[in-house]
Motif scaffolding. Sequence first.
Motif, PDB file in Angstrom:
ATOM      1  N   ASP A 289       0.774  -1.071  -0.036  1.00 42.30           N
ATOM      2  CA  ASP A 289      -0.030  -0.003  -0.027  1.00 42.30           C
ATOM      3  C   ASP A 289       0.944   1.311   0.157  1.00 42.30           C
ATOM      4  O   ASP A 289       0.461   2.382  -0.270  1.00 42.30           O
ATOM      5  CB  ASP A 289      -0.822   0.162   1.278  1.00 42.30           C
ATOM      6  CG  ASP A 289      -1.708  -1.165   1.368  1.00 42.30           C
ATOM      7  OD1 ASP A 289      -2.462  -1.509   0.337  1.00 42.30           O
ATOM      8  OD2 ASP A 289      -1.786  -1.711   2.442  1.00 42.30           O
ATOM      9  N   ALA A 290       1.946   1.188   0.265  1.00 42.08           N
ATOM     10  CA  ALA A 290       2.916   2.244   0.496  1.00 42.08           C
ATOM     11  C   ALA A 290       4.474   1.931   0.290  1.00 42.08           C
ATOM     12  O   ALA A 290       4.900   0.502   0.353  1.00 42.08           O
ATOM     13  CB  ALA A 290       3.194   2.915   1.684  1.00 42.08           C
ATOM     14  N   VAL A 291       5.192   2.899  -0.312  1.00 39.35           N
ATOM     15  CA  VAL A 291       6.716   2.612  -0.700  1.00 39.35           C
ATOM     16  C   VAL A 291       7.584   3.772  -0.440  1.00 39.35           C
ATOM     17  O   VAL A 291       7.070   4.861  -0.718  1.00 39.35           O
ATOM     18  CB  VAL A 291       6.763   2.469  -2.292  1.00 39.35           C
ATOM     19  CG1 VAL A 291       6.210   3.482  -3.087  1.00 39.35           C
ATOM     20  CG2 VAL A 291       8.248   2.035  -2.790  1.00 39.35           C
ATOM     21  N   PRO A 292       8.546   3.646   0.224  1.00 38.63           N
ATOM     22  CA  PRO A 292       9.479   4.835   0.540  1.00 38.63           C
ATOM     23  C   PRO A 292      10.341   4.988  -0.824  1.00 38.63           C
ATOM     24  O   PRO A 292      11.197   3.852  -0.991  1.00 38.63           O
ATOM     25  CB  PRO A 292      10.142   4.227   1.708  1.00 38.63           C
ATOM     26  CG  PRO A 292      10.055   2.889   1.715  1.00 38.63           C
ATOM     27  CD  PRO A 292       8.844   2.374   0.951  1.00 38.63           C
ATOM     28  N   THR A 293      10.461   6.150  -1.409  1.00 42.14           N
ATOM     29  CA  THR A 293      11.258   6.283  -2.569  1.00 42.14           C
ATOM     30  C   THR A 293      11.534   7.624  -2.764  1.00 42.14           C
ATOM     31  O   THR A 293      10.859   8.599  -2.572  1.00 42.14           O
ATOM     32  CB  THR A 293      10.811   5.366  -3.765  1.00 42.14           C
ATOM     33  OG1 THR A 293      11.732   5.394  -4.588  1.00 42.14           O
ATOM     34  CG2 THR A 293       9.621   6.193  -4.470  1.00 42.14           C
ATOM     35  N   ALA A 294      12.480   7.996  -3.724  1.00 41.86           N
ATOM     36  CA  ALA A 294      12.687   9.261  -4.189  1.00 41.86           C
ATOM     37  C   ALA A 294      11.713   9.677  -5.116  1.00 41.86           C
ATOM     38  O   ALA A 294      11.353   8.756  -5.996  1.00 41.86           O
ATOM     39  CB  ALA A 294      14.048   9.549  -4.641  1.00 41.86           C
ATOM     40  N   PRO A 295      11.343  10.885  -5.245  1.00 46.62           N
ATOM     41  CA  PRO A 295      10.162  11.490  -6.120  1.00 46.62           C
ATOM     42  C   PRO A 295      10.792  11.160  -7.473  1.00 46.62           C
ATOM     43  O   PRO A 295       9.595  10.780  -8.356  1.00 46.62           O
ATOM     44  CB  PRO A 295      10.087  13.146  -5.724  1.00 46.62           C
ATOM     45  CG  PRO A 295      10.645  13.165  -4.380  1.00 46.62           C
ATOM     46  CD  PRO A 295      11.404  12.312  -4.104  1.00 46.62           C
ATOM     47  N   LEU A 296      11.856  11.376  -8.001  1.00 45.58           N
ATOM     48  CA  LEU A 296      12.429  11.163  -9.296  1.00 45.58           C
ATOM     49  C   LEU A 296      12.215   9.697  -9.817  1.00 45.58           C
ATOM     50  O   LEU A 296      11.616   9.190 -10.494  1.00 45.58           O
ATOM     51  CB  LEU A 296      13.706  11.499  -9.347  1.00 45.58           C
ATOM     52  CG  LEU A 296      14.425  11.520 -10.791  1.00 45.58           C
ATOM     53  CD1 LEU A 296      13.763  12.775 -11.566  1.00 45.58           C
ATOM     54  CD2 LEU A 296      15.944  11.707 -10.755  1.00 45.58           C
ATOM     55  N   ILE A 297      12.308   8.668  -8.867  1.00 49.31           N
ATOM     56  CA  ILE A 297      12.118   7.381  -8.885  1.00 49.31           C
ATOM     57  C   ILE A 297      10.563   6.997  -9.214  1.00 49.31           C
ATOM     58  O   ILE A 297       9.960   6.126  -9.831  1.00 49.31           O
ATOM     59  CB  ILE A 297      12.622   6.471  -7.980  1.00 49.31           C
ATOM     60  CG1 ILE A 297      14.131   6.599  -7.776  1.00 49.31           C
ATOM     61  CG2 ILE A 297      12.669   4.970  -8.095  1.00 49.31           C
ATOM     62  CD1 ILE A 297      15.053   6.293  -9.096  1.00 49.31           C
ATOM     63  N   ALA A 298       9.894   7.504  -8.037  1.00 46.27           N
ATOM     64  CA  ALA A 298       8.474   7.275  -8.168  1.00 46.27           C
ATOM     65  C   ALA A 298       7.817   8.024  -9.536  1.00 46.27           C
ATOM     66  O   ALA A 298       6.767   7.141 -10.151  1.00 46.27           O
ATOM     67  CB  ALA A 298       8.031   8.276  -6.854  1.00 46.27           C
ATOM     68  N   LEU A 299       8.429   9.011 -10.191  1.00 43.35           N
ATOM     69  CA  LEU A 299       7.771   9.435 -11.222  1.00 43.35           C
ATOM     70  C   LEU A 299       8.145   8.592 -12.537  1.00 43.35           C
ATOM     71  O   LEU A 299       7.366   8.237 -13.215  1.00 43.35           O
ATOM     72  CB  LEU A 299       8.382  10.953 -11.572  1.00 43.35           C
ATOM     73  CG  LEU A 299       8.092  11.480 -12.944  1.00 43.35           C
ATOM     74  CD1 LEU A 299       6.667  11.885 -12.939  1.00 43.35           C
ATOM     75  CD2 LEU A 299       8.869  12.899 -13.091  1.00 43.35           C
ATOM     76  N   ALA A 300       9.472   8.116 -12.760  1.00 48.62           N
ATOM     77  CA  ALA A 300      10.071   7.187 -13.532  1.00 48.62           C
ATOM     78  C   ALA A 300       8.917   5.823 -13.480  1.00 48.62           C
ATOM     79  O   ALA A 300       8.803   5.349 -14.426  1.00 48.62           O
ATOM     80  CB  ALA A 300      11.555   6.922 -13.514  1.00 48.62           C
TER      81      ALA A 300
END
Length: 347
Positions: free
Chosen positions: A212-223
Amino acid sequence: MKTTYNRTVCHKMLSALFSALVILLTTARGQSAQIRLATLAPRGTSLHKTLLAMGQEWHHAPCGGVKLIIYPDGTLGSEADMVNRMRIGQIQAAMLSIEGLSKIDDSVKALQNMPFMFRSLDEVAYVTAKLKPELDQRFLAKGFVVLFWGDVGWVRFFSKQPVARPEDLKKLKLFTWAGDPQQPDLMKRLGFHPVSLEANDILMGLQTGLIDAVPTAPLIALAGQFYGPAPYMIQINYAPLVGGTVITKKVWDSICPDAHKALLAAAAEAGKEVTSRNHEESDEAVEAMEKRGLKVHTLSPADAAAWNKLAEQVKPEVRGRLVPADMFDKVQKLLVDYRAAHDGGKK
């Protein structure tokens, strides 16, 4: 079974020997040595483009240069797979996150696996620079040459439901990297519900309800398009997403020594580019995702207090478990020194 095992070992040894011989022969003839580099970085992202640019510089290095062949998108497996492939000679280099680098030496966890430890990206840069000589030597002792270190900014939480405080996140199934049992064990003790997956399975996991959730950098979330099934982001500096690029020492030593200086100079420039460009693009990524429906939650004073309380609760659990105690203590001291000199400047 024993015969099959022996054949497998022989095959791996022959594969590694063949790769080394190819590099030695091409270098000796003044032709470009070929280096195969793997990464999870998606094709077309800044991370991938930076590696391509480094490859262009390597092509013009002395002794015929080096031909860098890049395999993005995790096409060669997980980061653990990449490390294993380097060890048996199937590939010669990889750009890895701390999760992958820790498979070589777990001291690197001090740069990332310490939630809420860093107050600013300037602090991250300072600590990384101070620890670099020791980390480089540790990796060299394990048979790897570090080409460069870098980070892509802060890790934030992306989720299917709004999250403001730790209690909200504890209700959700939270992604954690596969292959590292210590982290999910710690999260469980703190009341979270971790689900271990490979990075390439994050999007499907979100879409199917596995997480339900993931910790990641916004750049990775966008890609990775994680913001689609997980349209909520909490604006919190959980930890920096740090990584590095390594090459096996055996292969590095086989490259013409006259080329080393040029190769390292291009790699150092790539490390600077990774960090500076991705810091800028992190904010741009959030803006782009907001235009596509992402909802960003900014912490209230009460929210911040709840996360700070969790941070203090986490510290004794991390030291000596997630992060080697000696490295944990070194980071703590470096941060005390930095804050005394800079008054904890924020970025």
